[in-house]
Design a protein around this motif. Structure first.
Motif, PDB file in Angstrom:
ATOM      1  N   ALA A 192     -30.501  25.514  25.556  1.00 55.89           N
ATOM      2  CA  ALA A 192     -30.438  24.530  26.340  1.00 55.89           C
ATOM      3  C   ALA A 192     -30.595  23.072  25.124  1.00 55.89           C
ATOM      4  O   ALA A 192     -29.764  21.904  25.718  1.00 55.89           O
ATOM      5  N   GLY A 193     -30.760  22.951  24.329  1.00 56.54           N
ATOM      6  CA  GLY A 193     -31.682  22.348  22.927  1.00 56.54           C
ATOM      7  C   GLY A 193     -30.184  21.666  22.946  1.00 56.54           C
ATOM      8  O   GLY A 193     -29.533  20.409  22.860  1.00 56.54           O
ATOM      9  N   TYR A 194     -28.477  22.460  23.137  1.00 57.28           N
ATOM     10  CA  TYR A 194     -27.356  21.811  22.925  1.00 57.28           C
ATOM     11  C   TYR A 194     -26.537  20.934  24.348  1.00 57.28           C
ATOM     12  O   TYR A 194     -25.725  20.183  24.671  1.00 57.28           O
ATOM     13  N   ILE A 195     -27.630  21.030  25.498  1.00 58.81           N
ATOM     14  CA  ILE A 195     -26.685  20.895  26.925  1.00 58.81           C
ATOM     15  C   ILE A 195     -27.615  19.362  26.779  1.00 58.81           C
ATOM     16  O   ILE A 195     -28.604  18.727  26.103  1.00 58.81           O
ATOM     17  N   ALA A 196     -26.960  18.103  27.056  1.00 66.13           N
ATOM     18  CA  ALA A 196     -26.945  17.040  26.841  1.00 66.13           C
ATOM     19  C   ALA A 196     -26.439  15.888  27.797  1.00 66.13           C
ATOM     20  O   ALA A 196     -25.399  16.285  28.711  1.00 66.13           O
ATOM     21  N   ARG A 197     -27.380  14.676  28.716  1.00 66.77           N
ATOM     22  CA  ARG A 197     -26.627  14.197  29.447  1.00 66.77           C
ATOM     23  C   ARG A 197     -25.189  13.189  29.085  1.00 66.77           C
ATOM     24  O   ARG A 197     -26.058  12.953  28.264  1.00 66.77           O
ATOM     25  N   LYS A 198     -24.706  13.234  29.923  1.00 69.33           N
ATOM     26  CA  LYS A 198     -23.272  13.179  29.931  1.00 69.33           C
ATOM     27  C   LYS A 198     -22.516  13.655  28.252  1.00 69.33           C
ATOM     28  O   LYS A 198     -21.457  13.103  28.461  1.00 69.33           O
ATOM     29  N   GLY A 199     -22.449  14.601  28.421  1.00 70.44           N
ATOM     30  CA  GLY A 199     -22.126  15.617  27.296  1.00 70.44           C
ATOM     31  C   GLY A 199     -21.131  16.651  28.045  1.00 70.44           C
ATOM     32  O   GLY A 199     -21.311  16.403  29.242  1.00 70.44           O
ATOM     33  N   SER A 200     -21.308  17.173  27.596  1.00 69.11           N
ATOM     34  CA  SER A 200     -19.775  18.310  27.521  1.00 69.11           C
ATOM     35  C   SER A 200     -19.957  19.892  27.632  1.00 69.11           C
ATOM     36  O   SER A 200     -21.298  19.818  27.110  1.00 69.11           O
ATOM     37  N   ILE A 201     -19.884  20.430  28.837  1.00 68.25           N
ATOM     38  CA  ILE A 201     -20.142  22.454  28.265  1.00 68.25           C
ATOM     39  C   ILE A 201     -18.552  22.462  29.637  1.00 68.25           C
ATOM     40  O   ILE A 201     -18.224  21.858  30.496  1.00 68.25           O
ATOM     41  N   THR A 202     -18.521  23.929  29.196  1.00 70.88           N
ATOM     42  CA  THR A 202     -17.864  24.830  29.685  1.00 70.88           C
ATOM     43  C   THR A 202     -18.931  25.748  30.568  1.00 70.88           C
ATOM     44  O   THR A 202     -19.374  26.105  30.354  1.00 70.88           O
ATOM     45  N   VAL A 203     -18.155  26.060  31.830  1.00 69.50           N
ATOM     46  CA  VAL A 203     -19.027  26.848  33.169  1.00 69.50           C
ATOM     47  C   VAL A 203     -17.821  28.237  33.947  1.00 69.50           C
ATOM     48  O   VAL A 203     -16.954  26.951  34.201  1.00 69.50           O
ATOM     49  N   ASN A 204     -17.490  29.095  32.912  1.00 63.96           N
ATOM     50  CA  ASN A 204     -16.787  30.261  34.052  1.00 63.96           C
ATOM     51  C   ASN A 204     -15.320  29.152  33.037  1.00 63.96           C
ATOM     52  O   ASN A 204     -14.387  29.224  34.346  1.00 63.96           O
TER      53      ASN A 204
ATOM     54  N   VAL B 198     -14.787  25.906  32.994  1.00 62.23           N
ATOM     55  CA  VAL B 198     -13.666  24.876  33.372  1.00 62.23           C
ATOM     56  C   VAL B 198     -14.640  23.861  32.470  1.00 62.23           C
ATOM     57  O   VAL B 198     -16.100  23.663  32.611  1.00 62.23           O
ATOM     58  N   SER B 199     -14.322  22.916  32.130  1.00 62.00           N
ATOM     59  CA  SER B 199     -14.896  22.029  31.161  1.00 62.00           C
ATOM     60  C   SER B 199     -15.213  20.802  32.291  1.00 62.00           C
ATOM     61  O   SER B 199     -14.628  20.209  33.455  1.00 62.00           O
ATOM     62  N   LEU B 200     -16.969  20.761  32.050  1.00 65.17           N
ATOM     63  CA  LEU B 200     -17.108  19.818  33.026  1.00 65.17           C
ATOM     64  C   LEU B 200     -17.987  18.630  32.351  1.00 65.17           C
ATOM     65  O   LEU B 200     -18.581  19.202  31.266  1.00 65.17           O
ATOM     66  N   THR B 201     -19.022  17.894  33.004  1.00 61.19           N
ATOM     67  CA  THR B 201     -19.861  16.975  32.664  1.00 61.19           C
ATOM     68  C   THR B 201     -20.943  16.669  32.960  1.00 61.19           C
ATOM     69  O   THR B 201     -21.663  17.258  34.251  1.00 61.19           O
ATOM     70  N   VAL B 202     -22.209  16.569  31.791  1.00 60.21           N
ATOM     71  CA  VAL B 202     -23.526  17.049  32.925  1.00 60.21           C
ATOM     72  C   VAL B 202     -24.021  15.797  32.878  1.00 60.21           C
ATOM     73  O   VAL B 202     -23.847  14.976  32.603  1.00 60.21           O
ATOM     74  N   ASN B 203     -25.082  15.431  34.222  1.00 60.04           N
ATOM     75  CA  ASN B 203     -24.985  14.737  34.680  1.00 60.04           C
ATOM     76  C   ASN B 203     -26.641  14.693  34.629  1.00 60.04           C
ATOM     77  O   ASN B 203     -26.740  13.012  34.790  1.00 60.04           O
ATOM     78  N   ARG B 204     -27.195  15.672  34.102  1.00 67.29           N
ATOM     79  CA  ARG B 204     -28.275  15.167  34.212  1.00 67.29           C
ATOM     80  C   ARG B 204     -29.460  17.049  33.781  1.00 67.29           C
ATOM     81  O   ARG B 204     -29.286  17.715  33.803  1.00 67.29           O
ATOM     82  N   VAL B 205     -30.305  16.421  32.872  1.00 68.23           N
ATOM     83  CA  VAL B 205     -31.112  17.896  31.723  1.00 68.23           C
ATOM     84  C   VAL B 205     -32.704  17.534  32.421  1.00 68.23           C
ATOM     85  O   VAL B 205     -33.730  16.809  32.092  1.00 68.23           O
ATOM     86  N   VAL B 206     -33.486  18.762  32.844  1.00 68.42           N
ATOM     87  CA  VAL B 206     -34.239  18.742  32.944  1.00 68.42           C
ATOM     88  C   VAL B 206     -34.901  20.254  31.930  1.00 68.42           C
ATOM     89  O   VAL B 206     -34.879  21.471  33.037  1.00 68.42           O
TER      90      VAL B 206
ATOM     91  N   GLU C  16     -20.770  28.061  28.045  1.00 71.63           N
ATOM     92  CA  GLU C  16     -20.045  27.955  26.257  1.00 71.63           C
ATOM     93  C   GLU C  16     -20.518  25.972  26.280  1.00 71.63           C
ATOM     94  O   GLU C  16     -20.264  24.947  26.524  1.00 71.63           O
ATOM     95  N   ILE C  17     -21.460  25.899  24.856  1.00 74.07           N
ATOM     96  CA  ILE C  17     -21.451  24.921  24.678  1.00 74.07           C
ATOM     97  C   ILE C  17     -20.693  23.589  23.676  1.00 74.07           C
ATOM     98  O   ILE C  17     -19.431  24.243  22.971  1.00 74.07           O
ATOM     99  N   ASP C  18     -20.982  22.626  24.159  1.00 74.85           N
ATOM    100  CA  ASP C  18     -19.705  21.768  23.282  1.00 74.85           C
ATOM    101  C   ASP C  18     -19.977  21.750  21.737  1.00 74.85           C
ATOM    102  O   ASP C  18     -20.934  22.527  21.027  1.00 74.85           O
ATOM    103  N   LEU C  19     -18.880  22.438  21.506  1.00 76.32           N
ATOM    104  CA  LEU C  19     -18.216  22.534  20.092  1.00 76.32           C
ATOM    105  C   LEU C  19     -18.847  21.693  18.731  1.00 76.32           C
ATOM    106  O   LEU C  19     -19.785  22.147  18.109  1.00 76.32           O
ATOM    107  N   ILE C  20     -19.062  20.172  19.726  1.00 75.57           N
ATOM    108  CA  ILE C  20     -19.970  19.072  18.293  1.00 75.57           C
ATOM    109  C   ILE C  20     -21.108  19.322  18.163  1.00 75.57           C
ATOM    110  O   ILE C  20     -21.283  19.034  17.032  1.00 75.57           O
TER     111      ILE C  20
END
Length: 201
Positions: A129-141, A143-151, A181-185
């Protein structure tokens, strides 16, 4: 290496048990196989798998028990799978850098239309969870997607109609489980920070 831009949505036709895993037979749908040979990599739901056989529109992959134990969506005949061929160095990077190595399995909390789009809310494992950032990238199944919100461990994504139409994300419901899959960077930044801390001690 992949970009998280799904090229086709295929379907698992057969799951054959093997000594330490399974062999998948996948109908690849509209995926262009003219440049695919034995030994090439194709991401299935975000999982990098090696092609072991090709017969017409059907491709086979061997999946180890270790891979099956840390992913979802690869053991159900009839299940839809997002497919992407490995990148060439000359390809456009339409999404973000994706390795095809799943970091954890998330749980869908909400998948519902919001205007013309869909809101997807997922609970990530605490370990990533700590690797997931607002406006960052994440892969879901896959699919490359942009995170809108993290709580906390929960994050939300806005899916445009095209993404819903061309991927298997359209089949998600509350309680569905998805490969993340979290963002490689982010992974390398965390490791660099930890290394500097260790070196300073």
């Amino acid at each position: 290496m992949f970009s998280g831009i799904v090229a086709a949505c295929g379907r698992i036709e057969e799951v054959t048990p093997r000594t330490d895993g399974v062999r998948l037979t996948v109908d690849v749908g509209g995926l262009d196989l003219t440049d695919v040979t034995i030994g090439d990599s194709i991401a299935n739901n975000g999982v990098c798998l090696t092609v072991v056989a090709i017969a017409g529109n059907r491709v086979q992959f061997d999946v180890s028990r270790a891979t099956l134990d840390c992913t979802v969506g690869l053991e159900t005949p009839g299940a839809a799978v997002n497919l992407e061929k490995a990148l060439r160095l000359s390809d456009r990077l339409g999404g973000h850098l994706v390795t095809g190595h799943v970091d954890g399995v998330g749980e869908v909390l909400r998948f519902a239309p919001v205007g013309d789009s869909h809101e997807l809310v997922i609970r990530a494992p605490a370990a990533i969870a700590g690797y997931i950032a607002r406006k960052g990238s994440i892969t879901v199944n896959g699919v490359s997607l942009t995170v809108n919100r993290v709580v906390g461990t929960d994050f939300s994504i806005n899916l445009i109609p095209h993404t819903v139409a061309v991927t298997n994300l359209k089949h998600l419901t509350a309680s569905s489980r998805v490969n993340l899959e979290i963002d490689l960077i982010a992974r390398y930044v965390e490791r660099l920070a930890a290394w500097r801390e260790e070196s300073a001690q």
